[in-house]
Structures are given as structure tokens and as C-alpha cells.
Design an enzyme around this catalytic site. Sequence first.
Site, PDB file in Angstrom:
ATOM      1  N   CYS A   1      26.787   0.137  -5.436  1.00  0.00           N
ATOM      2  CA  CYS A   1      26.287   0.864  -4.336  1.00  0.00           C
ATOM      3  C   CYS A   1      25.707   0.208  -3.115  1.00  0.00           C
ATOM      4  O   CYS A   1      25.666   0.866  -2.029  1.00  0.00           O
ATOM      5  CB  CYS A   1      25.262   1.872  -4.639  1.00  0.00           C
ATOM      6  SG  CYS A   1      25.891   3.036  -6.051  1.00  0.00           S
TER       7      CYS A   1
ATOM      8  N   ASN B   1      28.272  10.995  -4.635  1.00  0.00           N
ATOM      9  CA  ASN B   1      27.725   9.480  -4.451  1.00  0.00           C
ATOM     10  C   ASN B   1      29.304   8.621  -4.455  1.00  0.00           C
ATOM     11  O   ASN B   1      29.936   8.452  -5.827  1.00  0.00           O
ATOM     12  CB  ASN B   1      26.853   9.167  -5.665  1.00  0.00           C
ATOM     13  CG  ASN B   1      26.619   7.703  -5.696  1.00  0.00           C
ATOM     14  OD1 ASN B   1      26.974   6.742  -4.935  1.00  0.00           O
ATOM     15  ND2 ASN B   1      25.277   7.445  -6.451  1.00  0.00           N
TER      16      ASN B   1
ATOM     17  N   HIS C   1      22.299   4.804   1.766  1.00  0.00           N
ATOM     18  CA  HIS C   1      23.520   5.391   0.616  1.00  0.00           C
ATOM     19  C   HIS C   1      23.144   6.768   0.273  1.00  0.00           C
ATOM     20  O   HIS C   1      22.160   7.002  -0.073  1.00  0.00           O
ATOM     21  CB  HIS C   1      23.058   4.439  -0.501  1.00  0.00           C
ATOM     22  CG  HIS C   1      24.041   4.522  -1.719  1.00  0.00           C
ATOM     23  ND1 HIS C   1      25.259   4.991  -1.789  1.00  0.00           N
ATOM     24  CD2 HIS C   1      23.486   4.829  -2.864  1.00  0.00           C
ATOM     25  CE1 HIS C   1      25.588   5.303  -2.932  1.00  0.00           C
ATOM     26  NE2 HIS C   1      24.327   5.396  -3.792  1.00  0.00           N
TER      27      HIS C   1
HETATM   28  O1  UT7 Z   1      24.038   5.214  -6.529  1.00  0.00           O
HETATM   29  C1  UT7 Z   1      23.301   4.357  -7.409  1.00  0.00           C
HETATM   30  C2  UT7 Z   1      21.938   4.974  -7.434  1.00  0.00           C
HETATM   31  N1  UT7 Z   1      21.644   5.884  -8.076  1.00  0.00           N
HETATM   32  C3  UT7 Z   1      20.812   7.251  -7.922  1.00  0.00           C
HETATM   33  O2  UT7 Z   1      20.125   6.561  -7.058  1.00  0.00           O
HETATM   34  C4  UT7 Z   1      20.687   7.980  -9.010  1.00  0.00           C
HETATM   35  C5  UT7 Z   1      19.122   8.211  -9.246  1.00  0.00           C
HETATM   36  N2  UT7 Z   1      18.952   9.350 -10.097  1.00  0.00           N
HETATM   37  C6  UT7 Z   1      19.063  10.661  -9.786  1.00  0.00           C
HETATM   38  O3  UT7 Z   1      19.607  10.908  -8.730  1.00  0.00           O
HETATM   39  C7  UT7 Z   1      18.339  11.704 -10.574  1.00  0.00           C
HETATM   40  O4  UT7 Z   1      17.930  11.018 -11.864  1.00  0.00           O
HETATM   41  C8  UT7 Z   1      19.616  12.843 -11.555  1.00  0.00           C
HETATM   42  C9  UT7 Z   1      20.371  13.598 -10.401  1.00  0.00           C
HETATM   43  C10 UT7 Z   1      20.688  11.658 -12.182  1.00  0.00           C
HETATM   44  C11 UT7 Z   1      19.171  13.354 -12.458  1.00  0.00           C
HETATM   45  O5  UT7 Z   1      17.807  14.197 -11.940  1.00  0.00           O
HETATM   46  P1  UT7 Z   1      16.497  14.180 -12.870  1.00  0.00           P
HETATM   47  O6  UT7 Z   1      15.635  15.163 -12.074  1.00  0.00           O
HETATM   48  O7  UT7 Z   1      16.005  12.667 -12.841  1.00  0.00           O
HETATM   49  O8  UT7 Z   1      17.011  14.948 -14.269  1.00  0.00           O
HETATM   50  P2  UT7 Z   1      16.736  14.037 -15.588  1.00  0.00           P
HETATM   51  O9  UT7 Z   1      17.601  12.950 -15.928  1.00  0.00           O
HETATM   52  O10 UT7 Z   1      15.266  13.989 -15.897  1.00  0.00           O
HETATM   53  O11 UT7 Z   1      17.466  15.283 -16.573  1.00  0.00           O
HETATM   54  C12 UT7 Z   1      16.690  16.533 -16.737  1.00  0.00           C
HETATM   55  C13 UT7 Z   1      17.284  17.364 -17.624  1.00  0.00           C
HETATM   56  C14 UT7 Z   1      17.444  16.759 -19.140  1.00  0.00           C
HETATM   57  O12 UT7 Z   1      17.313  17.644 -20.004  1.00  0.00           O
HETATM   58  P3  UT7 Z   1      16.070  17.455 -20.688  1.00  0.00           P
HETATM   59  O13 UT7 Z   1      15.796  16.067 -21.395  1.00  0.00           O
HETATM   60  O14 UT7 Z   1      14.789  17.973 -19.842  1.00  0.00           O
HETATM   61  O15 UT7 Z   1      15.936  18.795 -21.720  1.00  0.00           O
HETATM   62  C15 UT7 Z   1      19.071  16.414 -18.796  1.00  0.00           C
HETATM   63  O16 UT7 Z   1      19.592  16.373 -20.112  1.00  0.00           O
HETATM   64  O17 UT7 Z   1      18.504  17.785 -16.936  1.00  0.00           O
HETATM   65  C16 UT7 Z   1      19.496  17.757 -17.963  1.00  0.00           C
HETATM   66  N3  UT7 Z   1      20.857  17.437 -17.371  1.00  0.00           N
HETATM   67  C17 UT7 Z   1      21.566  18.407 -16.988  1.00  0.00           C
HETATM   68  N4  UT7 Z   1      21.604  19.614 -17.057  1.00  0.00           N
HETATM   69  C18 UT7 Z   1      22.589  20.429 -16.348  1.00  0.00           C
HETATM   70  C19 UT7 Z   1      21.423  16.303 -16.964  1.00  0.00           C
HETATM   71  N5  UT7 Z   1      22.320  16.290 -16.436  1.00  0.00           N
HETATM   72  C20 UT7 Z   1      22.722  17.553 -16.332  1.00  0.00           C
HETATM   73  C21 UT7 Z   1      23.647  18.255 -15.791  1.00  0.00           C
HETATM   74  N6  UT7 Z   1      23.474  19.711 -15.921  1.00  0.00           N
HETATM   75  N7  UT7 Z   1      24.870  17.831 -14.943  1.00  0.00           N
END
Ligand code: UT7
Length: 325
Positions: A114, A282, A252
Site C-alpha cells: 500500500c 482499499n 492511503h
Molecule cells: O492497506 C494496508 C493497511 N491496512 C489497514 O490499514 C487496515 C487496518 N485495519 C482496519 O482497518 C480494521 O482493523 C478492520 C476494518 C480490518 C477491522 O476493524 P476492527 O474494528 O479492528 O475489527 P476487528 O478485526 O477487531 O473485528 C471485530 C469483530 C470480530 O468479531 P469478535 O472477535 O469481536 O467476535 C470479527 O470477527 O468483527 C468481526 N468481523 C466482521 N463482522 C462482520 C470481522 N470482519 C467482519 C465482517 N463483517 N466483514
Amino acid sequence: MAIKSVIKSTGAYLPEKILSNQDLEKMVDTSDEWITQRSGIKTRHIAADDQTTADLATLAGRDALERSGLSAGELDGVIVATTTPDQTFPSVAVKVQAALGIPAGLAFDVQAVCSGFVYALAMADNFIVRGQARRLLVIGAEKMSSIVDWKDRTTCVLFADGAAGVVLEAQESADESVTARGIHSTHLYADGNLRDLLYTDGGPSSTGTSGHIKMQGREVFKYAVSHMATVVNEALEENGISADDVDWLVPHQANIRILEATAKKLEMPIEKVVVTVDHHGNTSAASIPLALHEAVCDGRIKQGDLLLLEAMGGGLTWGSALIRF
Ligand code: UT7
């Protein structure tokens, strides 16, 4: 007289197919509400099965070249930032070179995920400032849909396809201050100890396949906010300016929450941040030039504006570029 790399034009291409959160609800266990709240993404473009990264890059490159008013023969080379090349080799850049009829010069790909566009821009700037090239086409192009696991809801709702780029041209200027047009600084970083936070589980010399994206989202998020703010502050300090002097932050586009947190840390109003993540998703190395092109075309970014580009991605890699447009 100092040589500066000036952005002569921008160009872009987005595939026709638009994938909405509602479409994704039918593919994996997710919801429009979750995707919108956690990432800010509503829709994204997805390339056709028979469209390759080089196809996207060529269309974006042609657009930038046409808008520059230059002919292909006036370019000294092509640099493409991509993590999703058509083939292991040759590079996407040589395909773009051939397709656009660029008769000579250098052509190679940059792999910094990225952060790729900022890395590619920094390299192009170095060639120009050193006098090794006068005009270069720099493109970020990705078909992220080809390395996404479409059953993995934690990544498939985030990544998307697209391509965009700039034509850089050497211009001599007696003004060495930040008021002169051109690239004023680039800062590039990497920390390979963090490579397991975001990677593909394959590659030519390991599995013989390209693999799929794996990401520890929460961890990457933490580093994204802190590294992006640090590298932006470094650019401001080196150029002796404050965040108030910057007209547009062009970051980004990974997550609206990262953009908001970065803006807050810099005490910069979100209105000065170019946001396209809601309708582009993204697109990795393509995201910054796509955002830049959109804001140039809709009249937000004008000649003379001071732009701060910043990115962070797999590697981890990160970097910034301060540019008087
Ligand atoms: O481009 C390169 C750099 N990349 C980035 O900068 C990405 C950085 N990270 C992010 O943008 C965020 O961490 C995400 C958007 C990927 C995720 O958001 P989050 O608030 O960090 O969520 P999380 O990974 O902590 O997941 C929260 C919950 C989990 O469930 P539990 O464990 O709390 O029960 C996941 O299993 O959300 C669940 N989950 C989903 N639920 C519905 C994960 N993906 C999904 C989904 N739909 N698509």
C-alpha cells in the site's frame, strides 16, 4: 537553480463493475452496517476476470499522458507500483511501456504494497533530480480482487481494484522554498519485523502460487495511525511548515477511522483530507493517485496547492511526500 519534479498531469482508470456492501452480504457473513462502521467503505470497483493489472495501468497511464499534452516519445520511463502483477515477470511497467508506445527509457515495478505509490514517486523524483530522466510516468495499479480470499470476511470487504498515476517533469527553479512547484521531500520507512501482520500466504519461491491476503487488522490499524502521523510530522518539520500550511492531505485509503484519527492527531480538519475510501475501498498502491486524480478533476486540488501524501501498508512499509502541485 535547483531541479524539481513537478506533477504535470494525473490520470486514472476504475473498472466498470461496482461491488456494494449489499452484494457482499450475499457472499459472506457480514452487513452493510459492520463494513460502514468499521471501515467507511460503501462500494468498490472490481476488475473483470479477463482484465489484468497491466490493462488497468495502461488505461490510467494513457489518461495521464493525454492530460499532460506530451507524446509517448517524450517520456523517459515508466515506474509501476503494484503488488498484483500479471506475471511473476516481466513487470507490469514494461507492458505499459509497450502498450503506450513509449520508445525508450527505464521500466520497472515497485513492490511496497500500500506504500508502493509513495515509494515509486520517491524513486522517480530521485532519477529526475539527479538528471537521469526528465519525464517519468508513475502509476499505482492493483487487482487486489485476484489475491483476496472471497470466503474471508475480514479482508474481502476491504480490498478493491483500480489504477492511477502522474506524469512527473523536471522543472528548474531559482526558488528553493516550499512555495516552488514540485516534490519537496519524501520519507520512506519499513519494519520487516512486522511483516506477519499483513501478507499473502504464498509466492513463487514458496508455494508456487500467489496466495491470499492475511491481515491482523486491529494490529495494523494501531501502527497505521501512529506511523502515518509520525511520518507526516517529519515532513512538516523538515520543510519548516505546520499542518496549517498544507492544503490537502492525500492519504492511503484503508479505513475512514484511520484517516479521522490521523487528521485529529495532526489537528487538521477532516475537510482538508481527500477521502475516497467510501467509494474506492482499499486499492493498495492505487489508492493515493486515485484520490489525487479525483480531487484534481473535481476542482478541490488546484495548481499551487501544497499536498501531503502519506501511506502505510504490508511490510510494514510507510512513507510520505510533500508536493507543491
Ligand atoms: O492497506 C494496508 C493497511 N491496512 C489497514 O490499514 C487496515 C487496518 N485495519 C482496519 O482497518 C480494521 O482493523 C478492520 C476494518 C480490518 C477491522 O476493524 P476492527 O474494528 O479492528 O475489527 P476487528 O478485526 O477487531 O473485528 C471485530 C469483530 C470480530 O468479531 P469478535 O472477535 O469481536 O467476535 C470479527 O470477527 O468483527 C468481526 N468481523 C466482521 N463482522 C462482520 C470481522 N470482519 C467482519 C465482517 N463483517 N466483514
